[in-house]
Scaffold this motif. Structure first.
Motif, PDB file in Angstrom:
ATOM      1  N   GLU A   1      23.049  35.918  58.394  1.00  0.00           N
ATOM      2  CA  GLU A   1      22.955  37.016  59.354  1.00  0.00           C
ATOM      3  C   GLU A   1      23.151  38.367  58.668  1.00  0.00           C
ATOM      4  OE1 GLU A   1      25.442  36.499  62.728  1.00  0.00           O
ATOM      5  OE2 GLU A   1      24.598  34.542  63.268  1.00  0.00           O
ATOM      6  N   GLU A   2      24.161  38.445  57.808  1.00  0.00           N
ATOM      7  CA  GLU A   2      24.396  39.692  57.092  1.00  0.00           C
ATOM      8  C   GLU A   2      23.243  39.979  56.134  1.00  0.00           C
ATOM      9  OE1 GLU A   2      28.088  41.984  54.834  1.00  0.00           O
ATOM     10  OE2 GLU A   2      28.206  39.850  55.310  1.00  0.00           O
ATOM     11  N   GLY A   3      22.654  38.912  55.581  1.00  0.00           N
ATOM     12  CA  GLY A   3      21.519  39.079  54.696  1.00  0.00           C
ATOM     13  C   GLY A   3      20.324  39.682  55.406  1.00  0.00           C
ATOM     14  N   GLN A   4      20.043  39.226  56.625  1.00  0.00           N
ATOM     15  CA  GLN A   4      18.926  39.800  57.379  1.00  0.00           C
ATOM     16  C   GLN A   4      19.139  41.288  57.622  1.00  0.00           C
ATOM     17  OE1 GLN A   4      15.776  38.276  58.772  1.00  0.00           O
ATOM     18  NE2 GLN A   4      15.688  40.470  58.411  1.00  0.00           N
ATOM     19  N   ALA A   5      20.369  41.682  57.922  1.00  0.00           N
ATOM     20  CA  ALA A   5      20.662  43.099  58.134  1.00  0.00           C
ATOM     21  C   ALA A   5      20.446  43.903  56.847  1.00  0.00           C
ATOM     22  CB  ALA A   5      22.101  43.262  58.634  1.00  0.00           C
ATOM     23  N   LEU A   6      20.763  43.288  55.703  1.00  0.00           N
ATOM     24  CA  LEU A   6      20.531  43.972  54.431  1.00  0.00           C
ATOM     25  C   LEU A   6      19.037  44.198  54.201  1.00  0.00           C
ATOM     26  CD1 LEU A   6      22.997  42.299  51.893  1.00  0.00           C
ATOM     27  CD2 LEU A   6      23.135  44.576  52.893  1.00  0.00           C
TER      28      LEU A   6
ATOM     29  N   ASP B   1       8.891  29.929  55.652  1.00  0.00           N
ATOM     30  CA  ASP B   1      10.120  29.397  56.257  1.00  0.00           C
ATOM     31  C   ASP B   1      11.366  30.111  55.754  1.00  0.00           C
ATOM     32  OD1 ASP B   1      10.264  28.440  53.688  1.00  0.00           O
ATOM     33  OD2 ASP B   1      10.603  26.347  54.241  1.00  0.00           O
ATOM     34  N   ASP B   2      11.199  31.068  54.861  1.00  0.00           N
ATOM     35  CA  ASP B   2      12.338  31.792  54.295  1.00  0.00           C
ATOM     36  C   ASP B   2      11.990  33.280  54.239  1.00  0.00           C
ATOM     37  OD1 ASP B   2      14.330  32.946  52.724  1.00  0.00           O
ATOM     38  OD2 ASP B   2      14.447  31.247  51.349  1.00  0.00           O
ATOM     39  N   PRO B   3      12.774  34.135  54.902  1.00  0.00           N
ATOM     40  CA  PRO B   3      12.460  35.570  54.875  1.00  0.00           C
ATOM     41  C   PRO B   3      12.514  36.162  53.470  1.00  0.00           C
ATOM     42  CG  PRO B   3      14.647  35.204  55.803  1.00  0.00           C
ATOM     43  CD  PRO B   3      13.990  33.854  55.686  1.00  0.00           C
ATOM     44  N   LEU B   4      13.295  35.545  52.574  1.00  0.00           N
ATOM     45  CA  LEU B   4      13.359  36.057  51.209  1.00  0.00           C
ATOM     46  C   LEU B   4      12.064  35.790  50.444  1.00  0.00           C
ATOM     47  CD1 LEU B   4      16.963  35.408  49.857  1.00  0.00           C
ATOM     48  CD2 LEU B   4      15.828  37.598  50.215  1.00  0.00           C
ATOM     49  N   ASP B   5      11.370  34.681  50.764  1.00  0.00           N
ATOM     50  CA  ASP B   5      10.077  34.436  50.133  1.00  0.00           C
ATOM     51  C   ASP B   5       9.123  35.585  50.456  1.00  0.00           C
ATOM     52  OD1 ASP B   5      10.989  32.086  49.083  1.00  0.00           O
ATOM     53  OD2 ASP B   5       9.833  30.770  50.405  1.00  0.00           O
TER      54      ASP B   5
ATOM     55  N   GLU C   1      17.777  34.404  41.890  1.00  0.00           N
ATOM     56  CA  GLU C   1      18.571  33.201  42.150  1.00  0.00           C
ATOM     57  C   GLU C   1      19.921  33.542  42.780  1.00  0.00           C
ATOM     58  OE1 GLU C   1      17.073  33.869  39.247  1.00  0.00           O
ATOM     59  OE2 GLU C   1      15.404  32.468  39.475  1.00  0.00           O
ATOM     60  N   THR C   2      20.622  34.547  42.240  1.00  0.00           N
ATOM     61  CA  THR C   2      21.933  34.905  42.801  1.00  0.00           C
ATOM     62  C   THR C   2      21.781  35.529  44.185  1.00  0.00           C
ATOM     63  OG1 THR C   2      21.886  37.057  41.639  1.00  0.00           O
ATOM     64  CG2 THR C   2      22.982  35.221  40.534  1.00  0.00           C
ATOM     65  N   ILE C   3      20.723  36.274  44.387  1.00  0.00           N
ATOM     66  CA  ILE C   3      20.470  36.838  45.715  1.00  0.00           C
ATOM     67  C   ILE C   3      20.226  35.718  46.721  1.00  0.00           C
ATOM     68  CG2 ILE C   3      18.828  38.180  47.092  1.00  0.00           C
ATOM     69  CD1 ILE C   3      18.489  40.022  44.681  1.00  0.00           C
ATOM     70  N   ARG C   4      19.435  34.721  46.333  1.00  0.00           N
ATOM     71  CA  ARG C   4      19.169  33.599  47.244  1.00  0.00           C
ATOM     72  C   ARG C   4      20.445  32.834  47.582  1.00  0.00           C
ATOM     73  NH1 ARG C   4      13.963  32.340  48.328  1.00  0.00           N
ATOM     74  NH2 ARG C   4      12.323  33.189  46.980  1.00  0.00           N
ATOM     75  N   ARG C   5      21.305  32.616  46.598  1.00  0.00           N
ATOM     76  CA  ARG C   5      22.550  31.888  46.871  1.00  0.00           C
ATOM     77  C   ARG C   5      23.412  32.667  47.865  1.00  0.00           C
ATOM     78  NH1 ARG C   5      22.349  30.473  41.247  1.00  0.00           N
ATOM     79  NH2 ARG C   5      23.748  32.186  40.685  1.00  0.00           N
ATOM     80  N   TRP C   6      23.500  33.983  47.679  1.00  0.00           N
ATOM     81  CA  TRP C   6      24.318  34.797  48.585  1.00  0.00           C
ATOM     82  C   TRP C   6      23.729  34.766  49.987  1.00  0.00           C
ATOM     83  CZ3 TRP C   6      24.099  38.801  51.955  1.00  0.00           C
ATOM     84  CH2 TRP C   6      25.316  39.399  52.311  1.00  0.00           C
ATOM     85  N   PHE C   7      22.405  34.868  50.110  1.00  0.00           N
ATOM     86  CA  PHE C   7      21.769  34.849  51.428  1.00  0.00           C
ATOM     87  C   PHE C   7      21.971  33.503  52.128  1.00  0.00           C
ATOM     88  CE2 PHE C   7      20.048  38.876  50.633  1.00  0.00           C
ATOM     89  CZ  PHE C   7      19.345  39.322  51.753  1.00  0.00           C
TER      90      PHE C   7
END
Length: 316
Positions: free
Chosen positions: A194-199, A126-130, A183-189
């Motif tokens: 949308e900008e996170g997906q592009a990154l 459910d989370d692209p970062l996972d 943790e800091t990356i997750r908070r920013w995302f």
């Protein structure tokens, strides 16, 4: 590859050697010793410390790279086996038309659905970062909603160049270099989806997985030698410099120093050089936090069979 230099040492030269739990190191060594050539010593009936001291010679291997210890862990994530409105990010098995020697689809093309309908999905997140962090680590323990636990391990890559998400975020000024962590990356995302997906798409590299059967839930993931790795006792090394399966004494400096006998049972694409090691810290968040904090100097000393040590030290 840089020229390797071999220096014979004595066990008395190893800082903290007498205070280590040699039995724990021997237990880890037993897991992979059967995969080694016959000249590597097999455990005997003598005590663990005596076994290592009588069967091996400590040899420090160096090259022109600076010593660096880092840590890695096995992430643990929730997932499902079928897609839904919330779980729409799949981990894929390798496609049949993947050629390891040629560039394949990019991360963005795969995320756009180019592999859908081919039955390659192993689990849905459910989370692209996972999924992204699972790919960075190369393996993970997946808790399927309903109670089942599966292991996913590295199977193949798409042949595209790897770009560090953390380095890109630092370069863009999104994160301070001293604050970069999962943790800091997750908070920013969470604040910039949308900008996170592009990154994420700027990293064209993509990892495909396979199910790892035969590993108990209480065991570590399978390492490069096909056996479960051991928290605190397994390290990933550069196999061109350090023999896989060898006992390796590590002396890590920093805020949490470590003097410990480990076993070289894993590898990693970022682990290059004779004095470079990644320490396996365990499974889940409790292991991930300390793993992410390890970035320390020190030294590593390989325990070699006497004949091998004599030959290498005399040649060099």
């Amino acid at each position: 590859m840089a020229t390797l230099r071999y220096t014979r040492l004595a066990f008395a030269d190893l800082q903290g050697w007498a205070d280590d739990n040699h039995q724990a190191a021997l237990s880890a060594y037993r897991l992979t010793v059967d995969a080694l050539e016959p000249h590597w010593p097999r455990p005997s009936e003598v005590g663990a410390r005596r076994f290592f001291e009588t069967a091996f010679t400590p040899v420090q291997i160096t090259d022109d790279t600076e010593m660096l210890f880092t840590g890695y862990f096995e992430p643990e994530y929730d997932a499902v086996l079928s897609p839904s409105e919330t779980h729409k990010y799949p981990a894929y098995a390798p496609p049949e038309d993947l050629d390891p020697s040629a560039p394949y689809l990019t991360r963005q093309e795969i995320d756009a659905g180019r592999l859908q309908g081919r039955g390659l999905e192993l689990a849905w997140f459910d989370d692209p970062l996972d999924l992204y962090f699972l790919q960075v680590q190369g393996s993970g323990r997946i808790k399927i909603l309903g109670g089942e636990v599966i292991r996913l391990g590295f199977a193949a890559k798409n042949g595209r160049p790897y770009t560090s998400l953390g380095k890109v975020m630092i370069a863009r000024g999104y994160l301070d270099p001293k604050e970069v962590s999962p943790e800091t990356i997750r908070r920013w995302f969470a604040e910039n989806p949308e900008e996170g997906q592009a990154l994420l798409w700027e990293n064209e590299s993509y990892v495909f997985f396979q199910k790892r059967d035969g590993v108990r839930p209480d065991e570590g993931p399978l390492g490069a030698m096909g056996q479960p790795v051991t928290a605190g006792r397994t390290i990933a090394v550069d196999p061109e410099a350090c023999p896989l399966g060898a006992p390796v004494w590590i002396e890590k400096s920093g805020d949490a120093p470590i003097n410990r006998l480990t076993v070289a049972q894993d590898i990693g694409s970022a682990i290059k050089g004779a004095q470079r090691a990644d320490i396996f810290c365990g499974t889940g968040e409790d292991a991930g936090r300390p793993a992410g904090q390890i970035k320390d100097r020190g030294r590593m000393v390989v325990l070699m069979p006497h004949q091998m040590a004599n030959a290498l030290c005399e040649e060099h």
